[in-house]
Design an enzyme around this catalytic site. Structure first.
Site, PDB file in Angstrom:
ATOM      1  N   HIS A 137      93.367 -28.611 -65.642  1.00  0.00           N
ATOM      2  CA  HIS A 137      92.546 -29.676 -66.233  1.00  0.00           C
ATOM      3  C   HIS A 137      91.161 -29.604 -65.589  1.00  0.00           C
ATOM      4  CE1 HIS A 137      91.225 -33.880 -66.841  1.00  0.00           C
ATOM      5  NE2 HIS A 137      92.104 -33.937 -67.823  1.00  0.00           N
ATOM      6  N   ASP A 214      98.369 -30.867 -58.340  1.00  0.00           N
ATOM      7  CA  ASP A 214      97.939 -31.889 -59.288  1.00  0.00           C
ATOM      8  C   ASP A 214      99.194 -32.374 -60.022  1.00  0.00           C
ATOM      9  OD1 ASP A 214      97.178 -33.253 -61.562  1.00  0.00           O
ATOM     10  OD2 ASP A 214      95.615 -31.835 -62.152  1.00  0.00           O
ATOM     11  N   GLN A 217     100.610 -35.021 -64.474  1.00  0.00           N
ATOM     12  CA  GLN A 217     101.554 -35.010 -65.604  1.00  0.00           C
ATOM     13  C   GLN A 217     103.004 -35.014 -65.150  1.00  0.00           C
ATOM     14  OE1 GLN A 217     100.821 -35.519 -68.663  1.00  0.00           O
ATOM     15  NE2 GLN A 217      98.607 -35.218 -68.611  1.00  0.00           N
ATOM     16  N   LYS A 240      99.178 -42.975 -65.676  1.00  0.00           N
ATOM     17  CA  LYS A 240     100.093 -42.082 -66.409  1.00  0.00           C
ATOM     18  C   LYS A 240     101.536 -42.321 -65.977  1.00  0.00           C
ATOM     19  CE  LYS A 240      96.727 -38.307 -66.654  1.00  0.00           C
ATOM     20  NZ  LYS A 240      96.100 -38.256 -67.953  1.00  0.00           N
ATOM     21  N   CYS A 378      90.487 -31.579 -72.129  1.00  0.00           N
ATOM     22  CA  CYS A 378      89.897 -31.258 -70.820  1.00  0.00           C
ATOM     23  C   CYS A 378      90.433 -29.937 -70.269  1.00  0.00           C
ATOM     24  CB  CYS A 378      90.103 -32.386 -69.798  1.00  0.00           C
ATOM     25  SG  CYS A 378      89.257 -33.885 -70.236  1.00  0.00           S
TER      26      CYS A 378
HETATM   27  N1  7TS Z   1      95.136 -33.417 -64.068  1.00  0.00           N
HETATM   28  C1  7TS Z   1      95.899 -33.325 -65.170  1.00  0.00           C
HETATM   29  C2  7TS Z   1      96.938 -32.254 -65.263  1.00  0.00           C
HETATM   30  C3  7TS Z   1      95.719 -34.242 -66.203  1.00  0.00           C
HETATM   31  O1  7TS Z   1      96.472 -34.143 -67.297  1.00  0.00           O
HETATM   32  C4  7TS Z   1      94.724 -35.243 -66.075  1.00  0.00           C
HETATM   33  C5  7TS Z   1      94.426 -36.202 -67.193  1.00  0.00           C
HETATM   34  C6  7TS Z   1      93.985 -35.306 -64.898  1.00  0.00           C
HETATM   35  C7  7TS Z   1      94.211 -34.371 -63.918  1.00  0.00           C
HETATM   36  C8  7TS Z   1      92.975 -36.370 -64.658  1.00  0.00           C
HETATM   37  O2  7TS Z   1      93.595 -37.604 -64.484  1.00  0.00           O
HETATM   38  P1  7TS Z   1      92.706 -38.934 -64.307  1.00  0.00           P
HETATM   39  O3  7TS Z   1      93.721 -40.022 -64.341  1.00  0.00           O
HETATM   40  O4  7TS Z   1      92.020 -38.830 -63.005  1.00  0.00           O
HETATM   41  O5  7TS Z   1      91.770 -38.964 -65.466  1.00  0.00           O
HETATM   42  N2  7TS Z   1      94.799 -35.740 -68.462  1.00  0.00           N
HETATM   43  C9  7TS Z   1      94.451 -36.270 -69.655  1.00  0.00           C
HETATM   44  C10 7TS Z   1      94.878 -35.733 -70.865  1.00  0.00           C
HETATM   45  O6  7TS Z   1      95.629 -34.771 -70.960  1.00  0.00           O
HETATM   46  N3  7TS Z   1      94.360 -36.446 -71.861  1.00  0.00           N
HETATM   47  O7  7TS Z   1      93.597 -37.431 -71.342  1.00  0.00           O
HETATM   48  C11 7TS Z   1      93.647 -37.330 -69.969  1.00  0.00           C
END
Ligand code: 7TS
Length: 420
Positions: A137, A214, A217, A240, A378
């Site tokens: 990501h 990371d 997910q 999430k 992303c």
């Molecule tokens: N890493 C992964 C694997 C992700 O899927 C996401 C967000 C992030 C980092 C960032 O997370 P945040 O909470 O700091 O924003 N993924 C997604 C997505 O797949 N669609 O919208 C956000």
């Protein structure tokens, strides 16, 4: 300490969990969208929240709200207790050795930036190599690009094998021999690949490479145990994992956190301040400058209690059941390109249809109440590698049902007919 965030809808059917009744805990799932009952298939972007989490946040503001670690008055003590109890709960959730290894952040993105701007800035030098994978990501790519540009480090990537989206580990030992740090995703947000992080982190450890996982997910979908993964750092987001937005977690091994410089300066992160000098607080407070998101931590605590009452093993099995059902039905569509592994995948499903653009599909699905995502998720470099500008993505969670998978498939057939 636990919250009373038990799933009211947790009932049994045929000896297993009756998943459909859990939906009663999620007020938003009863919304009507464009005249249709909502089918929410965008949990990879953000999960929905059960009433128990919403109630915990409300209860906090109605009974415990004050700033933390400051006052000697009762409310401040209650807020501090609730905040630190949430930290303890996170430590148990990912099996950290101690709650001192848990830093509260705004989310995964901030956790990864924190590691890049503290541990990595302090320890990496010009010419050093940071190893990533081709499926990261942007949150686990751009912070490393920024750091690499600043200090003259370079990036290397573990490649993917093709549309099935597995990591090609045949050169891993050679790549690790050249690297100082490896940062990789546990589960891909576009491909649904579940990476073998235990094996990869073990090989990195043997090579003396520091590891960052990371878990954005994975944390809410499958058991995540930092000691069995054997990573040095791990980050995830509250929103999430059925928790609120604006709260996240960075786990770091204690020795590393203690040796790292602070991230931001301000209140909370100091022990003593003079006009020209400062002594920093102990970990993890050293990394939490300013008034933290106390209500967010309280909501996250309730969310983790909620998830563990169901059981993350069971959640993962349910995810996989839905993914399999969707995969089988999607696979029957002529000319569809389905990304990610055919087996052992998570419930994130990306695809492109031969005759309908992903954005058109998602727009028309919304007209039928089905929330999909379309775009680059992303993951622009990954999509460029796969040779597509965008995919449509459906992502499932434990509150989705088999009927919803079937409605999603029906909508695809409906849209294809319109475009035919
Ligand atoms: N890493 C992964 C694997 C992700 O899927 C996401 C967000 C992030 C980092 C960032 O997370 P945040 O909470 O700091 O924003 N993924 C997604 C997505 O797949 N669609 O919208 C956000």
């Amino acid at each position: 300490m636990s919250t009373d965030a038990k799933p009211a809808g947790l009932t049994k059917r045929d000896g297993g969990i009756n998943w459909a009744t859990l939906r009663g805990d999620f007020p938003i799932l009863h919304e009507t969208v464009n005249g249709h009952p909502l089918v929410y298939l965008d949990s990879a972007a953000s999960s929905q929240k059960p009433r128990q989490v919403i109630d915990a946040i409300r209860h906090h503001y109605e009974h415990h709200n004050a700033n933390v670690h400051r006052g000697i008055h009762e409310l401040s003590n209650r807020a501090t207790e609730a905040y630190e109890a949430a930290r303890q709960r996170v430590a148990e959730f990912i099996n950290a050795n101690s709650r001192d290894e848990i830093v509260f952040t705004r989310g995964t993105t901030e956790g990864l930036n924190l590691v890049a701007q503290t541990w990595a800035l302090e320890n990496l030098r010009e010419g050093d190599t940071i190893l990533l994978t081709e499926m990261e990501h942007h949150s686990n790519l751009v912070p490393w690009q920024m750091l690499a540009q600043r200090i003259g480090a370079q990036l290397d990537f573990i490649e993917i094998t093709g549309d099935d989206g597995e990591l090609d580990l045949q050169w891993l030992d050679e790549q690790l021999a050249r690297a100082r740090l490896l940062s990789l995703t546990h589960i891909s947000n576009t491909l649904g690949t579940v990476n073998p992080v235990v094996e990869i982190c073990a090989r990195a450890r043997d090579a003396g490479v520091v590891t960052v996982v990371d878990a954005a997910q994975s944390a809410g979908h499958t058991p995540v145990n930092v000691q069995s993964i054997g990573c040095d750092f791990l980050a995830f987001s509250g929103h999430k994992t059925c928790g609120p937005t604006g709260i996240g977690v960075l786990y770091g091994r204690r020795e590393l956190l203690e040796a790292m410089p602070p991230y931001q300066g301000g209140g909370e992160m100091i022990a003593k301040v003079e006009y020209r000098d400062v002594t920093f607080n102990v970990v993890p407070h050293k990394f939490e400058a300013g008034t933290p998101n106390v209500a967010g931590a309280v909501g996250l605590h309730a969310a983790l209690d909620y998830l563990d009452a169901i059981g993350r093993d069971s959640i993962f099995e349910h995810d996989q059941r839905l993914a399999k059902r969707a995969c089988e039905q999607l696979g029957e569509i002529d000319g569809i390109r389905l990304f990610g592994p055919s087996e052992g995948r998570s419930a994130v499903m990306s695809f492109i249809l031969p005759d309908v653009h992903a954005l058109d599909l998602a727009t028309m699905a919304d007209q039928k109440g089905v929330a999909l995502r379309a775009g680059h998720h992303c993951n622009q470099p990954l999509l460029a590698k796969l040779g597509v500008p965008a995919t449509a993505r459906a992502s499932f969670y434990f509150y989705n049902t088999e009927d919803e998978v079937d409605r999603f498939i029906e909508v695809i057939h409906h849209v294809r007919k319109l475009f035919a």
